[in-house]
Scaffold this motif. Structure first.
Motif, mmCIF file in Angstrom:
data_model
loop_
_atom_site.group_PDB
_atom_site.id
_atom_site.type_symbol
_atom_site.label_atom_id
_atom_site.label_comp_id
_atom_site.label_asym_id
_atom_site.label_seq_id
_atom_site.Cartn_x
_atom_site.Cartn_y
_atom_site.Cartn_z
ATOM 1 N N UNK A 162 0.848 -1.196 0.000
ATOM 2 C CA UNK A 162 0.000 0.000 0.000
ATOM 3 C C UNK A 162 0.883 1.246 0.000
ATOM 4 N N UNK A 163 0.581 2.181 -0.880
ATOM 5 C CA UNK A 163 1.369 3.410 -0.982
ATOM 6 C C UNK A 163 1.335 4.218 0.313
ATOM 7 N N UNK A 164 0.265 4.091 1.079
ATOM 8 C CA UNK A 164 0.155 4.847 2.330
ATOM 9 C C UNK A 164 1.129 4.344 3.401
ATOM 10 N N UNK A 165 1.670 3.143 3.223
ATOM 11 C CA UNK A 165 2.567 2.557 4.217
ATOM 12 C C UNK A 165 4.050 2.735 3.885
ATOM 13 N N UNK A 166 4.362 3.463 2.816
ATOM 14 C CA UNK A 166 5.751 3.636 2.406
ATOM 15 C C UNK A 166 6.430 4.654 3.323
ATOM 16 N N UNK A 167 7.523 4.259 4.000
ATOM 17 C CA UNK A 167 8.232 5.177 4.897
ATOM 18 C C UNK A 167 9.222 6.052 4.115
ATOM 19 N N UNK A 168 8.697 7.068 3.411
ATOM 20 C CA UNK A 168 9.529 7.893 2.533
ATOM 21 C C UNK A 168 10.695 8.548 3.270
ATOM 22 N N UNK A 169 10.465 9.058 4.467
ATOM 23 C CA UNK A 169 11.538 9.711 5.221
ATOM 24 C C UNK A 169 12.666 8.729 5.537
ATOM 25 N N UNK A 170 12.318 7.528 5.951
ATOM 26 C CA UNK A 170 13.320 6.513 6.269
ATOM 27 C C UNK A 170 14.084 6.097 5.023
ATOM 28 N N UNK A 171 13.388 5.900 3.922
ATOM 29 C CA UNK A 171 14.051 5.519 2.676
ATOM 30 C C UNK A 171 15.024 6.610 2.243
#
Length: 41
Positions: free
Chosen positions: A10-19
């Motif tokens: 799910x796109x809502x669960x992507x940890x963009x800051x961590x990545x």
């Protein structure tokens, strides 16, 4: 898919800051060097 792929259901669960934080710890040149060193020739 290769070993370095990460899949999120799910796109809502992507940890963009961590990545972004993890990606900034290694330069593309460093990544390529490690990749080439560890791939079979």
């Amino acid at each position: 898919m290769e070993k370095s792929c990460i899949r999120f259901k799910k796109m809502n669960n992507v940890p963009y800051d961590l990545i972004g934080e993890l990606a900034s710890k290694m330069s593309p040149k460093d990544w390529i060097t490690i990749y080439e060193k560890n791939t079979k020739k």
